[in-house]
Design an enzyme around this catalytic site. Structure first.
Site, PDB file in Angstrom:
ATOM      1  N   TYR A  69      12.088  10.498   4.578  1.00  0.00           N
ATOM      2  CA  TYR A  69      11.239  11.577   4.058  1.00  0.00           C
ATOM      3  C   TYR A  69      12.038  12.846   3.750  1.00  0.00           C
ATOM      4  CZ  TYR A  69       7.088   8.835   4.138  1.00  0.00           C
ATOM      5  OH  TYR A  69       6.162   7.864   3.831  1.00  0.00           O
ATOM      6  N   HIS A 123      -3.034  11.309  -0.567  1.00  0.00           N
ATOM      7  CA  HIS A 123      -2.065  10.833   0.430  1.00  0.00           C
ATOM      8  C   HIS A 123      -1.228  11.956   1.037  1.00  0.00           C
ATOM      9  CE1 HIS A 123      -2.405   6.648  -1.668  1.00  0.00           C
ATOM     10  NE2 HIS A 123      -3.449   6.938  -0.912  1.00  0.00           N
ATOM     11  N   CYS A 131       1.920  17.733  13.904  1.00  0.00           N
ATOM     12  CA  CYS A 131       2.388  17.237  15.190  1.00  0.00           C
ATOM     13  C   CYS A 131       2.073  15.745  15.284  1.00  0.00           C
ATOM     14  CB  CYS A 131       1.705  18.005  16.324  1.00  0.00           C
ATOM     15  SG  CYS A 131       2.323  17.492  17.942  1.00  0.00           S
ATOM     16  N   CYS A 136      -2.479  17.351  19.924  1.00  0.00           N
ATOM     17  CA  CYS A 136      -2.081  18.644  19.356  1.00  0.00           C
ATOM     18  C   CYS A 136      -2.499  18.674  17.896  1.00  0.00           C
ATOM     19  CB  CYS A 136      -0.567  18.815  19.490  1.00  0.00           C
ATOM     20  SG  CYS A 136       0.026  20.360  18.779  1.00  0.00           S
ATOM     21  N   CYS A 202       7.445  20.075  17.546  1.00  0.00           N
ATOM     22  CA  CYS A 202       6.224  20.832  17.252  1.00  0.00           C
ATOM     23  C   CYS A 202       6.319  22.219  17.905  1.00  0.00           C
ATOM     24  CB  CYS A 202       5.008  20.086  17.791  1.00  0.00           C
ATOM     25  SG  CYS A 202       3.492  21.059  17.630  1.00  0.00           S
ATOM     26  N   CYS A 205       2.915  22.646  20.650  1.00  0.00           N
ATOM     27  CA  CYS A 205       2.884  22.000  21.975  1.00  0.00           C
ATOM     28  C   CYS A 205       4.295  21.916  22.593  1.00  0.00           C
ATOM     29  CB  CYS A 205       2.252  20.615  21.906  1.00  0.00           C
ATOM     30  SG  CYS A 205       3.207  19.397  21.008  1.00  0.00           S
TER      31      CYS A 205
HETATM   32  C1  BJW Z   1       4.950   4.371 -15.177  1.00  0.00           C
HETATM   33  C2  BJW Z   1       6.172   4.896 -15.305  1.00  0.00           C
HETATM   34  C3  BJW Z   1       6.241   5.850 -16.352  1.00  0.00           C
HETATM   35  C4  BJW Z   1       6.420   3.509 -13.706  1.00  0.00           C
HETATM   36  N1  BJW Z   1       5.117   6.136 -17.058  1.00  0.00           N
HETATM   37  N2  BJW Z   1       3.832   4.583 -15.773  1.00  0.00           N
HETATM   38  C5  BJW Z   1      -9.594  -2.342   0.585  1.00  0.00           C
HETATM   39  C6  BJW Z   1      -9.091  -3.575   0.231  1.00  0.00           C
HETATM   40  C7  BJW Z   1      -7.852  -3.986   0.725  1.00  0.00           C
HETATM   41  C8  BJW Z   1      -7.102  -3.177   1.577  1.00  0.00           C
HETATM   42  C9  BJW Z   1      -7.613  -1.958   1.917  1.00  0.00           C
HETATM   43  C10 BJW Z   1      -8.852  -1.570   1.428  1.00  0.00           C
HETATM   44  N3  BJW Z   1      -9.090  -0.313   1.927  1.00  0.00           N
HETATM   45  C11 BJW Z   1      -8.043   0.067   2.684  1.00  0.00           C
HETATM   46  C12 BJW Z   1      -7.136  -0.927   2.712  1.00  0.00           C
HETATM   47  C13 BJW Z   1      -5.839  -0.905   3.451  1.00  0.00           C
HETATM   48  C14 BJW Z   1      -4.744  -0.121   2.720  1.00  0.00           C
HETATM   49  C15 BJW Z   1      -4.470  -0.753   1.354  1.00  0.00           C
HETATM   50  O1  BJW Z   1      -4.840  -0.249   0.325  1.00  0.00           O
HETATM   51  N4  BJW Z   1      -3.764  -1.862   1.351  1.00  0.00           N
HETATM   52  C16 BJW Z   1      -3.437  -2.556   0.102  1.00  0.00           C
HETATM   53  C17 BJW Z   1      -1.927  -2.482  -0.122  1.00  0.00           C
HETATM   54  C18 BJW Z   1      -3.939  -3.950   0.194  1.00  0.00           C
HETATM   55  N5  BJW Z   1      -5.114   1.276   2.584  1.00  0.00           N
HETATM   56  C19 BJW Z   1      -4.900   2.136   3.548  1.00  0.00           C
HETATM   57  O2  BJW Z   1      -4.387   1.804   4.605  1.00  0.00           O
HETATM   58  C20 BJW Z   1      -5.340   3.568   3.319  1.00  0.00           C
HETATM   59  N6  BJW Z   1      -6.126   3.983   4.439  1.00  0.00           N
HETATM   60  C21 BJW Z   1      -7.413   3.617   4.595  1.00  0.00           C
HETATM   61  O3  BJW Z   1      -8.042   3.087   3.712  1.00  0.00           O
HETATM   62  O4  BJW Z   1      -7.914   3.914   5.827  1.00  0.00           O
HETATM   63  C22 BJW Z   1      -9.070   3.194   6.255  1.00  0.00           C
HETATM   64  C23 BJW Z   1      -8.670   1.734   6.513  1.00  0.00           C
HETATM   65  C24 BJW Z   1      -7.523   1.460   7.227  1.00  0.00           C
HETATM   66  C25 BJW Z   1      -7.151   0.129   7.464  1.00  0.00           C
HETATM   67  C26 BJW Z   1      -7.910  -0.921   6.940  1.00  0.00           C
HETATM   68  C27 BJW Z   1      -9.047  -0.613   6.213  1.00  0.00           C
HETATM   69  C28 BJW Z   1      -9.443   0.722   6.011  1.00  0.00           C
HETATM   70  C29 BJW Z   1      -4.130   4.489   3.284  1.00  0.00           C
HETATM   71  C30 BJW Z   1      -3.226   4.228   2.113  1.00  0.00           C
HETATM   72  C31 BJW Z   1      -2.002   5.133   2.199  1.00  0.00           C
HETATM   73  C32 BJW Z   1      -0.947   4.804   1.171  1.00  0.00           C
HETATM   74  N7  BJW Z   1       0.227   5.528   1.482  1.00  0.00           N
HETATM   75  C33 BJW Z   1       1.364   5.489   0.584  1.00  0.00           C
HETATM   76  C34 BJW Z   1       2.511   6.299   1.216  1.00  0.00           C
HETATM   77  C35 BJW Z   1       2.228   7.789   1.127  1.00  0.00           C
HETATM   78  C36 BJW Z   1       3.369   8.601   1.642  1.00  0.00           C
HETATM   79  C37 BJW Z   1       4.610   8.464   0.814  1.00  0.00           C
HETATM   80  O5  BJW Z   1       4.635   8.860  -0.365  1.00  0.00           O
HETATM   81  O6  BJW Z   1       5.593   7.953   1.347  1.00  0.00           O
HETATM   82  O7  BJW Z   1       0.993   6.039  -0.679  1.00  0.00           O
HETATM   83  S1  BJW Z   1       1.873   3.828   0.161  1.00  0.00           S
HETATM   84  C38 BJW Z   1       2.267   4.184  -1.509  1.00  0.00           C
HETATM   85  O8  BJW Z   1       1.364   3.489  -2.420  1.00  0.00           O
HETATM   86  C39 BJW Z   1       1.979   5.683  -1.683  1.00  0.00           C
HETATM   87  C40 BJW Z   1       1.378   5.734  -3.057  1.00  0.00           C
HETATM   88  O9  BJW Z   1       0.640   6.926  -3.225  1.00  0.00           O
HETATM   89  C41 BJW Z   1       0.557   4.470  -3.103  1.00  0.00           C
HETATM   90  C42 BJW Z   1       0.243   3.997  -4.486  1.00  0.00           C
HETATM   91  O10 BJW Z   1       1.403   3.691  -5.192  1.00  0.00           O
HETATM   92  P1  BJW Z   1       1.455   4.029  -6.748  1.00  0.00           P
HETATM   93  O11 BJW Z   1       1.445   5.479  -6.952  1.00  0.00           O
HETATM   94  O12 BJW Z   1       0.445   3.230  -7.455  1.00  0.00           O
HETATM   95  O13 BJW Z   1       2.947   3.534  -7.097  1.00  0.00           O
HETATM   96  P2  BJW Z   1       3.446   2.095  -7.560  1.00  0.00           P
HETATM   97  O14 BJW Z   1       4.907   2.100  -7.426  1.00  0.00           O
HETATM   98  O15 BJW Z   1       2.697   1.018  -6.887  1.00  0.00           O
HETATM   99  O16 BJW Z   1       3.038   2.019  -9.097  1.00  0.00           O
HETATM  100  C43 BJW Z   1       3.649   2.851 -10.062  1.00  0.00           C
HETATM  101  C44 BJW Z   1       3.028   2.544 -11.399  1.00  0.00           C
HETATM  102  O17 BJW Z   1       3.596   3.420 -12.341  1.00  0.00           O
HETATM  103  C45 BJW Z   1       3.313   1.118 -11.889  1.00  0.00           C
HETATM  104  O18 BJW Z   1       2.123   0.579 -12.429  1.00  0.00           O
HETATM  105  C46 BJW Z   1       4.363   1.306 -12.973  1.00  0.00           C
HETATM  106  O19 BJW Z   1       4.256   0.344 -14.017  1.00  0.00           O
HETATM  107  C47 BJW Z   1       4.024   2.680 -13.470  1.00  0.00           C
HETATM  108  N8  BJW Z   1       5.118   3.455 -14.057  1.00  0.00           N
HETATM  109  N9  BJW Z   1       7.083   4.389 -14.464  1.00  0.00           N
HETATM  110  C48 BJW Z   1       3.947   5.494 -16.737  1.00  0.00           C
HETATM  111  N10 BJW Z   1       7.387   6.475 -16.679  1.00  0.00           N
END
Ligand code: BJW
Length: 300
Positions: A69, A123, A131, A136, A202, A205
């Site tokens: 990070y 996100h 913390c 905390c 933190c 705390c």
């Molecule tokens: C271009 C380009 C250019 C490239 N021009 N395009 C329902 C069903 C199934 C599972 C779940 C569900 N509800 C919840 C879940 C569980 C889970 C989940 O979704 N799992 C799936 C993987 C199956 N979700 C969670 O856990 C969430 N919490 C939650 O729902 O709590 C309640 C709960 C918990 C447990 C179970 C059930 C309910 C929290 C999700 C948190 C995601 N966190 C991250 C890290 C954030 C911190 C960090 O940045 O490090 O967020 S993971 C990562 O993925 C990050 C992103 O924001 C997120 C999405 O990624 P993104 O932005 O789509 O990136 P890419 O790389 O995937 O795609 C890039 C795109 O750009 C591509 O399409 C390229 O083609 C394109 N591209 N260059 C235009 N120049």
């Protein structure tokens, strides 16, 4: 029916849309120089970045996760918003009922002057700290220290690259192309085995270490923020513009589906629409290509 690629019909619909949602992901910031999560950009050193974005990884090896990070914070501070961030921010300023739901934690939309009241950070933010202790409630929403503590200084090295725009300080590579020196993340410097005492503590705390203020897999998004989004979506949106997200992560991806279910239209701008988790029948328009080129064209 297959989705349209016609910019003119999108413009016509956009100009009459009363409520608009933009759902953004890492592809929005890719042309600024920040890697995406999946596909070719999905590795940091030998680690799958998706496996680092978990509470389990932080518990197992907080020093490793903090180095990841810290690098992300440093990179985000080095780069600048691109034309897509600016075009989106401009539309958000002009339109009376516009809401951006961004999954990005890089702060580039703020720096492109996106109005604060019409963006939600699903996100969290790389520049928020909280913390890691359950008891905390310390939060610092705006921490831009780089490094946060000396042990998290990011290793950088000079590299000669082709110059983007001609300038007085340019050299010439062997092929005669103007070059310039830039600083890049230096992977040849080995990761450190950091101890808890090397990590930020933190200030409230004074017991637990701080953690990045982002939402990891399995963690809940901010409940007040989610309630607000649900409330906003109760009045159906006419249009959802999906920009650079693979649609694999929920609840974020679900917001585009919700707009569709309630009768709105959905457009996507993405380099490679078929590589993500979207079902083909959700989109009314598909604009395949680089967001920094396409978003300003379709939003003007
Ligand atoms: C271009 C380009 C250019 C490239 N021009 N395009 C329902 C069903 C199934 C599972 C779940 C569900 N509800 C919840 C879940 C569980 C889970 C989940 O979704 N799992 C799936 C993987 C199956 N979700 C969670 O856990 C969430 N919490 C939650 O729902 O709590 C309640 C709960 C918990 C447990 C179970 C059930 C309910 C929290 C999700 C948190 C995601 N966190 C991250 C890290 C954030 C911190 C960090 O940045 O490090 O967020 S993971 C990562 O993925 C990050 C992103 O924001 C997120 C999405 O990624 P993104 O932005 O789509 O990136 P890419 O790389 O995937 O795609 C890039 C795109 O750009 C591509 O399409 C390229 O083609 C394109 N591209 N260059 C235009 N120049």
């Amino acid at each position: 029916m297959s989705p349209s690629t016609d910019v003119a019909s999108f413009h016509t619909y956009l100009s009459s849309a009363r409520r608009i949602v933009a759902l953004c992901g890492a592809g929005l910031s890719a042309s600024s120089g920040l890697p995406t999560f999946r596909g070719a950009g999905g590795m940091w050193r030998n680690y799958d970045v998706m496996r680092l974005a978990t509470p389990e990884a932080f518990k197992r090896d907080p020093g490793l996760v903090w180095q990841f990070y810290s690098m992300r914070r440093h990179m985000a501070l080095q780069v600048t918003p691109n034309k897509a961030h600016y075009a989106l921010a401009e539309l958000a300023r002009k339109h009376p009922a516009f809401l951006t739901l961004t999954q990005n934690v890089d702060g580039l939309s703020v720096r492109a002057n996106h109005p604060n009241d019409s963006i939600r950070y699903l996100h969290g933010s790389l520049f928020a700290l909280r913390c890691s202790g359950y008891l905390c409630d310390y939060v610092d929403d705006q921490n831009f220290a780089d490094p946060i503590v000396p042990s998290l200084a990011v290793p950088m090295a000079k590299k000669t690259v082709e110059q983007r725009a001609p300038g007085p300080a340019s050299g010439q590579s062997d092929g005669g192309t103007p070059t310039e020196e830039t600083l890049v993340y230096d992977e040849s410097v080995e990761l450190q085995a950091l101890q808890l005492s090397d990590l930020p503590v933190c200030p409230k705390c004074q017991q637990n270490i701080l953690r990045p203020g982002v939402v990891w897999f399995g963690e809940n998004l901010d409940l007040d923020m989610m309630d607000g989004i649900e409330h906003w979506l109760e009045q159906p949106a006419d249009l959802c513009i999906v920009i650079g997200t693979s649609g694999l992560v929920y609840p974020a991806a679900g917001y585009a589906h919700r707009v569709k279910e309630l009768g709105g239209k959905v457009a996507i701008v993405d380099l490679d629409v078929s590589s993500g988790g979207w079902s083909s029948n959700i989109f009314d328009w598909v604009f395949e290509g680089d967001a920094t080129k396409i978003v300003p064209e379709i939003l003007k």
